[in-house]
Enzyme design. Structure first.
Site, mmCIF file in Angstrom:
data_model
loop_
_atom_site.group_PDB
_atom_site.id
_atom_site.type_symbol
_atom_site.label_atom_id
_atom_site.label_comp_id
_atom_site.label_asym_id
_atom_site.label_seq_id
_atom_site.Cartn_x
_atom_site.Cartn_y
_atom_site.Cartn_z
ATOM 1 N N LEU A 159 32.829 39.054 50.105
ATOM 2 C CA LEU A 159 32.101 39.022 51.377
ATOM 3 C C LEU A 159 31.938 37.589 51.890
ATOM 4 O O LEU A 159 31.737 37.380 53.084
ATOM 5 C CB LEU A 159 30.734 39.703 51.236
ATOM 6 C CG LEU A 159 30.762 41.211 50.941
ATOM 7 C CD1 LEU A 159 29.352 41.744 50.754
ATOM 8 C CD2 LEU A 159 31.480 41.983 52.046
ATOM 9 N N GLN A 182 25.246 34.228 47.308
ATOM 10 C CA GLN A 182 25.895 34.642 48.563
ATOM 11 C C GLN A 182 24.888 34.868 49.688
ATOM 12 O O GLN A 182 25.268 34.910 50.849
ATOM 13 C CB GLN A 182 26.724 35.912 48.355
ATOM 14 C CG GLN A 182 27.934 35.688 47.456
ATOM 15 C CD GLN A 182 28.750 36.951 47.354
ATOM 16 O OE1 GLN A 182 28.465 37.814 46.525
ATOM 17 N NE2 GLN A 182 29.764 37.081 48.186
ATOM 18 N N HIS A 215 33.628 39.136 38.804
ATOM 19 C CA HIS A 215 33.743 38.419 40.077
ATOM 20 C C HIS A 215 32.378 37.841 40.482
ATOM 21 O O HIS A 215 32.272 36.665 40.847
ATOM 22 C CB HIS A 215 34.278 39.386 41.149
ATOM 23 C CG HIS A 215 34.294 38.838 42.538
ATOM 24 N ND1 HIS A 215 35.450 38.626 43.251
ATOM 25 C CD2 HIS A 215 33.290 38.449 43.363
ATOM 26 C CE1 HIS A 215 35.147 38.132 44.442
ATOM 27 N NE2 HIS A 215 33.841 38.022 44.533
ATOM 28 N N GLU A 216 31.332 38.673 40.392
ATOM 29 C CA GLU A 216 29.993 38.229 40.822
ATOM 30 C C GLU A 216 29.440 37.166 39.873
ATOM 31 O O GLU A 216 28.749 36.241 40.294
ATOM 32 C CB GLU A 216 29.026 39.413 40.913
ATOM 33 C CG GLU A 216 29.435 40.531 41.867
ATOM 34 C CD GLU A 216 29.846 40.068 43.244
ATOM 35 O OE1 GLU A 216 29.382 39.011 43.703
ATOM 36 O OE2 GLU A 216 30.669 40.758 43.875
#
Ligand code: NI
Length: 180
Positions: free
Chosen positions: A96, A51, A137-138
């Site tokens: 994000l 990210q 999720h990550e």
């Protein structure tokens, strides 16, 4: 420390399978610090290295700003591997990298996770609750997957325009986004 721009939906780095970390160098420690600072500044509770444009199997998480989890320590997770899962939980997620989109996702409730910490020490831990959710999720980010890909086809259709806008760079957030 530095706040890093966050890559958004459509960016190539978010589609790649990230590479394992081989050792913890000073450079990696600096990246970890920067990732925490970037995550806090964006009011996030988890952030994966892709990210911020770095294709490595590294993520950070801190859920302690949520009252119920005030005692939960922040985590640095390197080369994570889910050994087993139990149960099922349904929770709303955001990302994000996909500003403004929140949807309900079903995932395993509890995970047994093998990972290395910021000292490259290996751990095997059972993780439940919100931290389990954040890590799952990550970890998907490390495999080039985003939570919107887990949604049913109708929800995905409804989101299509919004996602296309993010892809074009036609999106705003209260934190810095990487240029398209
Ligand atoms: Ni995300």
């Amino acid at each position: 420390m530095a706040i890093l721009p966050i890559y958004t939906y459509g960016a190539e780095v978010l589609k790649k399978t990230a590479k394992p970390v081989k050792a913890v160098s000073d450079e990696l420690r600096e990246l970890i610090d920067d990732m925490f600072e970037t995550m806090y500044q964006a009011n996030g509770i988890g952030l994966a290295a892709p990210q911020v444009g770095v294709s490595l199997r590294l993520l950070v998480a801190d859920i302690s700003m949520i009252e119920e989890y005030a005692e939960t320590a922040p985590m640095v997770i390197i080369n994570p591997q889910i050994l087993s899962t139990r149960g099922e939980a349904t929770m709303e997620e955001g990302c994000l990298s996909i500003p403004g989109v929140r949807e309900t996702v079903t995932r395993p409730k509890l995970i047994t996770l093998k990972y290395r910490d910021e000292n490259f020490e290996e751990h095997i831990e059972e993780i439940d609750g919100l931290m389990s959710r954040v890590i799952q999720h990550e970890l998907d980010h490390l495999n080039g997957e985003l939570f919107v890909e887990k949604l049913d086809s109708k929800t995905r259709r409804d989101l299509k325009e919004e996602l296309e806008a993010i892809k074009r760079g036609d999106v705003e957030a209260e934190y810095e986004l990487a240029e398209k």
